[in-house]
Write an enzyme that holds these catalytic residues in place. Structure first.
Site, PDB file in Angstrom:
ATOM      1  N   LYS A  45      11.142  20.053  60.523  1.00 58.55           N
ATOM      2  CA  LYS A  45       9.678  20.069  60.539  1.00 58.55           C
ATOM      3  C   LYS A  45       9.153  19.605  61.895  1.00 58.55           C
ATOM      4  CE  LYS A  45       7.847  18.882  56.591  1.00 58.55           C
ATOM      5  NZ  LYS A  45       7.704  17.869  55.530  1.00 58.55           N
ATOM      6  N   ARG A 115       4.936  12.388  56.922  1.00 60.74           N
ATOM      7  CA  ARG A 115       5.740  13.463  56.343  1.00 60.74           C
ATOM      8  C   ARG A 115       7.205  13.264  56.709  1.00 60.74           C
ATOM      9  NH1 ARG A 115       3.146  18.784  58.820  1.00 60.74           N
ATOM     10  NH2 ARG A 115       3.959  19.691  56.885  1.00 60.74           N
ATOM     11  N   GLY A 124      10.813  19.223  48.456  1.00 62.46           N
ATOM     12  CA  GLY A 124      10.342  18.283  47.454  1.00 62.46           C
ATOM     13  C   GLY A 124      11.164  17.017  47.336  1.00 62.46           C
ATOM     14  N   MET A 126      11.371  14.401  49.433  1.00 65.69           N
ATOM     15  CA  MET A 126      10.675  13.175  49.809  1.00 65.69           C
ATOM     16  C   MET A 126       9.194  13.480  49.914  1.00 65.69           C
ATOM     17  SD  MET A 126      13.521  11.785  52.432  1.00 65.69           S
ATOM     18  CE  MET A 126      14.123  13.409  52.765  1.00 65.69           C
ATOM     19  N   ARG A 359       9.000  27.469  59.084  1.00 63.41           N
ATOM     20  CA  ARG A 359      10.466  27.380  59.096  1.00 63.41           C
ATOM     21  C   ARG A 359      11.012  28.721  58.646  1.00 63.41           C
ATOM     22  NH1 ARG A 359      10.476  23.375  53.961  1.00 63.41           N
ATOM     23  NH2 ARG A 359       9.662  24.854  52.481  1.00 63.41           N
ATOM     24  N   HIS A 477       8.329  24.437  42.870  1.00 59.82           N
ATOM     25  CA  HIS A 477       9.670  23.882  42.990  1.00 59.82           C
ATOM     26  C   HIS A 477      10.715  24.759  42.305  1.00 59.82           C
ATOM     27  CE1 HIS A 477      12.992  21.155  41.791  1.00 59.82           C
ATOM     28  NE2 HIS A 477      12.834  20.712  43.025  1.00 59.82           N
ATOM     29  N   SER A 808      52.779  33.944  54.005  1.00 63.36           N
ATOM     30  CA  SER A 808      51.464  33.888  53.378  1.00 63.36           C
ATOM     31  C   SER A 808      51.294  32.485  52.830  1.00 63.36           C
ATOM     32  CB  SER A 808      51.362  34.918  52.255  1.00 63.36           C
ATOM     33  OG  SER A 808      50.116  34.787  51.605  1.00 63.36           O
ATOM     34  N   CYS A 875      46.730  33.405  50.763  1.00 66.48           N
ATOM     35  CA  CYS A 875      46.415  34.075  49.501  1.00 66.48           C
ATOM     36  C   CYS A 875      45.974  33.105  48.415  1.00 66.48           C
ATOM     37  CB  CYS A 875      47.602  34.896  49.031  1.00 66.48           C
ATOM     38  SG  CYS A 875      49.070  33.912  48.690  1.00 66.48           S
ATOM     39  N   TYR A 895      45.082  37.574  58.288  1.00 64.42           N
ATOM     40  CA  TYR A 895      44.195  38.012  57.209  1.00 64.42           C
ATOM     41  C   TYR A 895      43.994  36.906  56.182  1.00 64.42           C
ATOM     42  CZ  TYR A 895      48.354  38.503  54.279  1.00 64.42           C
ATOM     43  OH  TYR A 895      49.490  38.244  53.564  1.00 64.42           O
TER      44      TYR A 895
HETATM   45  P1  ADP Z   1       7.085  19.137  52.113  1.00 66.28           P
HETATM   46  O1  ADP Z   1       8.248  18.898  52.964  1.00 66.28           O
HETATM   47  O2  ADP Z   1       7.255  18.636  50.732  1.00 66.28           O
HETATM   48  O3  ADP Z   1       6.551  20.523  52.209  1.00 66.28           O
HETATM   49  P2  ADP Z   1       4.982  18.376  53.929  1.00 66.28           P
HETATM   50  O4  ADP Z   1       5.211  17.252  54.864  1.00 66.28           O
HETATM   51  O5  ADP Z   1       5.090  19.724  54.499  1.00 66.28           O
HETATM   52  O6  ADP Z   1       5.934  18.181  52.685  1.00 66.28           O
HETATM   53  O7  ADP Z   1       3.560  18.164  53.314  1.00 66.28           O
HETATM   54  C1  ADP Z   1       3.154  18.837  52.193  1.00 66.28           C
HETATM   55  C2  ADP Z   1       1.772  19.346  52.376  1.00 66.28           C
HETATM   56  O8  ADP Z   1       0.909  18.313  52.720  1.00 66.28           O
HETATM   57  C3  ADP Z   1       1.619  20.338  53.502  1.00 66.28           C
HETATM   58  O9  ADP Z   1       1.928  21.626  53.139  1.00 66.28           O
HETATM   59  C4  ADP Z   1       0.141  20.248  53.788  1.00 66.28           C
HETATM   60  O10 ADP Z   1      -0.562  21.078  52.903  1.00 66.28           O
HETATM   61  C5  ADP Z   1      -0.138  18.815  53.511  1.00 66.28           C
HETATM   62  N1  ADP Z   1      -0.236  18.095  54.781  1.00 66.28           N
HETATM   63  C6  ADP Z   1       0.737  17.437  55.450  1.00 66.28           C
HETATM   64  N2  ADP Z   1       0.277  16.927  56.599  1.00 66.28           N
HETATM   65  C7  ADP Z   1      -1.035  17.248  56.662  1.00 66.28           C
HETATM   66  C8  ADP Z   1      -2.075  17.026  57.616  1.00 66.28           C
HETATM   67  N3  ADP Z   1      -1.853  16.330  58.752  1.00 66.28           N
HETATM   68  N4  ADP Z   1      -3.282  17.515  57.356  1.00 66.28           N
HETATM   69  C9  ADP Z   1      -3.494  18.214  56.219  1.00 66.28           C
HETATM   70  N5  ADP Z   1      -2.584  18.472  55.282  1.00 66.28           N
HETATM   71  C10 ADP Z   1      -1.360  17.996  55.501  1.00 66.28           C
HETATM   72 MG    MG Z   2       5.987  21.439  53.726  1.00 58.61          MG
HETATM   73 MG    MG Z   3       7.154  16.855  49.810  1.00 56.39          MG
END
Ligand code: ADP
Ligand code: MG
Ligand code: MG
Length: 921
Positions: A45, A115, A124, A126, A359, A477, A808, A875, A895
């Protein structure tokens, strides 16, 4: 950092004595200190936020605290050193200067998100904290600045909720409960209907919840809020669900996570704002279409959490055309820049678009193949890039079964959901992940049915045949994880009424209880009650000749990708097949050779076992030869079929390997039967025969059959068995050649640890082979070689190579003998070994490179030192495992051989190994 696995390469140490290590990296105002090459350090990220910033895209500014800091956090007893903390504060001040805002300011308060973000995305795993910096004072400032009290209070209550949950461990339910109470008191159904006063009530209640549950007041100092959040992200790296995720996906434990601190932008300021997620192409089908979902007047996780049902992204064009056009333009550019499908997150604040994440998108195996081949056609990538874009395992998803359309159509549709991950799933309904695991352990096929899944469900999702949820969108999720696992999944089947406590689900008119059968199609989203038989995938239909290749688009792409793979790989791909039909299947999947044909499997064929038993029971050579003479034509026919199926590619046939008792009835069964016969007054020949059999079984009894009278040892005791097999092989080959075909037999002696064992058996084989060729008056090129599967064989490979035309590696037995683990009993303790991280993976599924691999390398090097052109293959089961294949390619084997269904996976994995190696050289 002890990790040696390929995926887990950590960045080389950057520490030098002179330069101070940098732990915090700023991004903002069109310039970032990081870039996409720094994923080890900044996490996926953070690296991509930096890259997007450098590309001039609208990214809210912020800074990334590196994974190095996370490792230091653990080294120093779960605390951040004052030096790293000071560096963070330094960058925080820089962010304040860049934005003109300040933490706790009563005129322009700085609000940020915190984040997590590791090198490998862990969806999801953390939780993110939004709106940090709000407190009782700044919430009023925010209200004043935006003239929007509702928005300010909504943001504050969300912050308390997220912070309370993530940092102070207050359960989510506790907050949800209060929110529900306020909704009920106000007589409204949804959160957006709550007005400012209602939200102030929520805030007061939340603070009470925090005080009651965590025994502390909600911290008002923004810097304290930030420090606590940062440490919580670092701590969450080791929470059980994150660990479980890493175990399943083989992500090393020691790489740590980064923390991203970023200026907040708001999707919840009103109807001109919103938030969403999307893909540049359809992640389920691979179709080239803009794809995603959004919510108006919402923040952060609302879309993925599956609480409100989002709108299709196409609708954004009508609601906010300018932001939509900008989003299209930016995401197309991102796809070209990264040369891969992008999975992005965005927020629109008062019609102004901000990018929050991008990503490479996860996708189904099906989509992966479509996308990779499309991108070559679009000249976005080259064929060899396309080869690297598809996980080898994805190809095995494409071979997964589908429903028999006739049977499927017979049933009425009970309900529909979103087709999140393709594949046919039929199973017994369970409602919790633990039950899914338990029932699967009992050998049942289960469908995991949930309102929505959460990361804690991952172990249940892993074992279930399929995942079905009632709420959530295509990026929820359940959808994301289902696709990644290649698990058929249908999500957001809104008509399902699930009662998790009563363990019932209403689907259409039917009410199903735990254990009832349910089926769904992950490609269409249709759900039906009852059990439906599945049938082979489209690709299998083509390979089996039922469907014409021209009629199957996916087959053509599959084939295209594999033919590109074949051009770059250096390893040959063979199959382990014992019968002509399996060999034919393997050939159609692209195997060019049989690496292991186990002759004893043929002994179990129809009507053969009595003859085999007669051979075993014989107490003199003449009787034994008589029985063998009966087996000879049968084996010859099998071999001829395998040669023909391989169209002249080499066929390695192993002489008999298992201990003879495996062909006889069990001792206990015989004893019971004899007792029963005696009790019912039977006597005479039948009874005598049973008694003779029992006596022979007792004679053959061994304390440790795996180390007993088996393999080459049998051939040495009973050379007439080797003779018969060699004759059957050579006669079959001669017949094929005489009929104008081609046959290349490679006769393989198993379990050799001493060159003299091989010399003994080779003499038998050569004598018979020469005689047969003279009888048939044809010449057939044949080889005599051995399996290297006992450690002594590998260690004395130079001696053995003098007698062997080929080696083999039998890595199943080799693993067994190197570890001293019985393959059949490892299940009893493997779980404990993996939990305690003594073993990362099952060494019988994925080669232990460090130990067993060393013997493979020694055997290869020594063997070739004596005979430079020695042909060497493998094998064992490992021949179909991508990471093991990468190792075999490195060692320079000729192989790998695997089961027919793994052949496509092996072709692709071998190509990737070659490309990656070329990149290193
Ligand atoms: P995950 O890894 O679970 O996707 P993120 O860190 O991407 O977690 O955050 C999840 C959501 O939180 C993002 O998709 C965004 O919508 C919101 N978010 C995170 N940072 C910001 C920010 N600086 N301003 C507005 N929304 C944010
Ligand atoms: Mg995200
Ligand atoms: Mg998250």
């Amino acid at each position: 950092m002890a990790s040696t696995r390929a995926r887990g390469k950590t960045a080389p140490a950057r520490k030098t004595k002179a330069a101070r290590t940098k732990y915090v990296y700023f991004f903002g105002k069109g310039k970032a200190e990081g870039h996409r090459g720094l994923r080890d350090l900044l996490g996926g990220k953070g690296a991509n936020l930096a890259e997007m910033t450098n590309a001039g895209l609208p990214v809210p500014p912020g800074f990334t605290i590196s994974t190095d800091a996370c490792r230091r956090f653990y080294e120093e007893g779960r605390r951040v050193s004052s030096a790293i903390d000071a560096e963070m504060v330094e960058q925080l001040r820089r962010l304040e200067r860049a934005t003109g805002a300040a933490f706790g300011s009563s005129t322009h308060p700085l609000l940020v998100s915190v984040r997590s973000g590791a090198k490998f995305s862990m969806p999801g795993m953390m939780d993110t904290i939004l709106n940090l910096g709000l407190n009782d004072v700044t919430v009023e400032t925010l209200k004043a600045r935006t003239s929007n009290g509702r928005f300010a209070c909504d943001s504050y209550r969300r912050f308390i909720q997220m912070f309370g949950n993530v940092v102070l461990d207050v359960p989510k339910d506790a907050f949800e409960h209060e929110l529900e109470a306020v909704r009920a008191a106000r007589g409204v159904a949804t959160d957006p209907e709550l007005d400012e006063a209602a939200l102030r009530d929520v805030i007061a209640r939340y603070k009470k919840v925090v005080r009651a549950r965590s025994r502390r007041t909600f911290p008002q100092d923004p810097l304290e809020q930030l420090r606590l959040s940062r440490d919580a992200v670092f701590r969450s790296w080791q929470n059980p669900r994150a660990r479980e995720y890493r175990r399943i996906y083989e992500i090393p434990d020691d790489i740590g996570t980064a923390v991203n601190v970023q200026l907040m932008v708001f999707g919840n300021t009103g109807d001109r704002s919103g938030t969403g997620v999307g893909f540049t192409r359809n992640p389920a089908t691979g179709a080239r279409e803009f794809y995603g979902e959004f919510l108006i007047n919402a923040q952060g996780e609302d879309v993925v959490a599956g609480i409100r049902t989002p709108k299709q992204i196409a609708e954004l064009e009508t609601v906010m055309p300018k932001a939509y056009r900008r989003l299209r333009q930016i995401t197309s550019r991102l796809e070209r820049h990264y040369r891969d499908v992008q999975d992005f997150e965005f927020t629109i604040q008062d019609e102004e678009l901000y990018m929050l994440q991008t990503r490479n998108g996860k996708r189904t195996g099906y989509a992966a193949v479509i996308i990779a081949t499309d991108m070559v056609a679009e000249r976005l990538v080259r064929p060899k890039d396309a080869v690297l874009m598809v996980e080898p395992e994805a190809l095995s998803q494409l071979l997964a079964p589908i429903f028999d359309p006739k049977e499927w159509q017979r049933l009425p549709i009970a309900t529909r959901g979103l087709p999140a991950s393709p594949g046919a799933a039929s199973g017994q309904v369970v409602f919790t992940a633990d039950e899914a695991v338990e029932w699967t352990r009992q050998g049942k096929a289960v469908l995991l049915v949930r309102k929505e899944t959460v990361p804690d469900d991952i172990h249940g999702m892993f074992v279930a045949q399929g995942i079905l949820t009632a709420t959530g969108g295509m990026t929820s999720h359940a959808a994301v994880v289902g696709r990644q696992m290649g698990k058929p999944s249908v999500v957001g089947a809104g008509a399902l009424r699930i009662d998790e406590r009563a363990k019932t689900v209403r689907a259409g008119d039917a009410t199903l209880r735990e254990g009832d059968w349910l089926s769904f199609d992950g490609l269409t989203g249709e759900v039906k009650t009852g059990r439906v038989a599945t049938r082979p995938s489209e690709i299998l239909q083509v390979t089996s000749g039922e469907l014409k290749p021209e009629k199957s688009a996916i087959y053509q792409r599959f084939n295209q990708l594999l033919s590109w793979s074949d051009k770059v790989r250096t390893l040959g791909i063979r199959a382990n097949a014992d019968q002509p039909d399996q060999a034919a299947m393997a050939y159609r999947f692209g195997a060019r050779g049989i690496g292991l044909c186990r002759t004893e499997h043929m002994f179990f064929g129809e009507g053969r076992i009595p003859i085999v038993q007669r051979m075993i029971l014989a107490d003199n050579e003449a009787d034994r030869r008589a029985a063998l003479a009966e087996l000879l034509p049968m084996q010859r026919e099998d071999f001829r079929g395998v040669f023909e199926a391989m169209h002249g590619s080499p066929v390695t046939i192993r002489t008999i390997d298992p201990p003879l008792h495996e062909f006889l009835p069990k001792r206990e069964d015989l004893m019971v039967e004899i007792a029963r016969m005696e009790a019912t007054g039977q006597s005479g020949r039948a009874l005598e025969a049973k008694k003779t059999l029992l006596a022979r079984v007792e004679e053959l009894h061994e304390f440790n059959p795996m180390l007993g009278h088996r393999g080459v040892r049998l051939g040495i005791s009973y050379p007439e068995i080797t003779e018969m097999q060699a004759r059957a092989i050579m006669e079959a080959a001669c017949q094929v050649v005489k009929a104008g075909g081609r046959a290349v037999p490679e006769i393989m002696i198993p379990l050799v640890g001493d060159v003299r064992e091989l010399r003994d058996q080779k003499a038998v084989v050569v004598r018979v082979a020469e005689a047969v060729m003279k009888e048939y008056k044809v010449k057939v090129k044949y080889l005599v070689g051995t399996m290297i599967e006992v450690p002594r064989g590998a260690l004395t490979a130079d001696e053995i190579a003098k007698e062997a035309d080929f080696f083999s590696f039998g890595t199943n037995d080799l693993t067994q003998l190197v570890y001293g683990f019985s393959r059949d009993d490892i299940g009893k303790f493997l779980g404990a070994y993996q939990d305690k991280r003594i073993l990362d993976r099952d060494p019988f599924a994925s080669l232990d490179v460090t130990g067993v691999g060393q013997l493979v390398e020694i055997g290869t090097v020594k063997g070739r030192s004596a005979k430079p052109k020695l042909k060497v293959g493998v094998c064992g089961e490992h021949g179909g495992d991508p990471s093991s294949i990468a190792f075999f390619a490195r060692v320079g084997l000729d192989y790998v051989s695997c089961s027919p269904f793994r052949v496509p996976v092996a072709r692709l994995a071998a190509a990737q190994a070659a490309l990656k190696q070329r990149a290193l050289d």
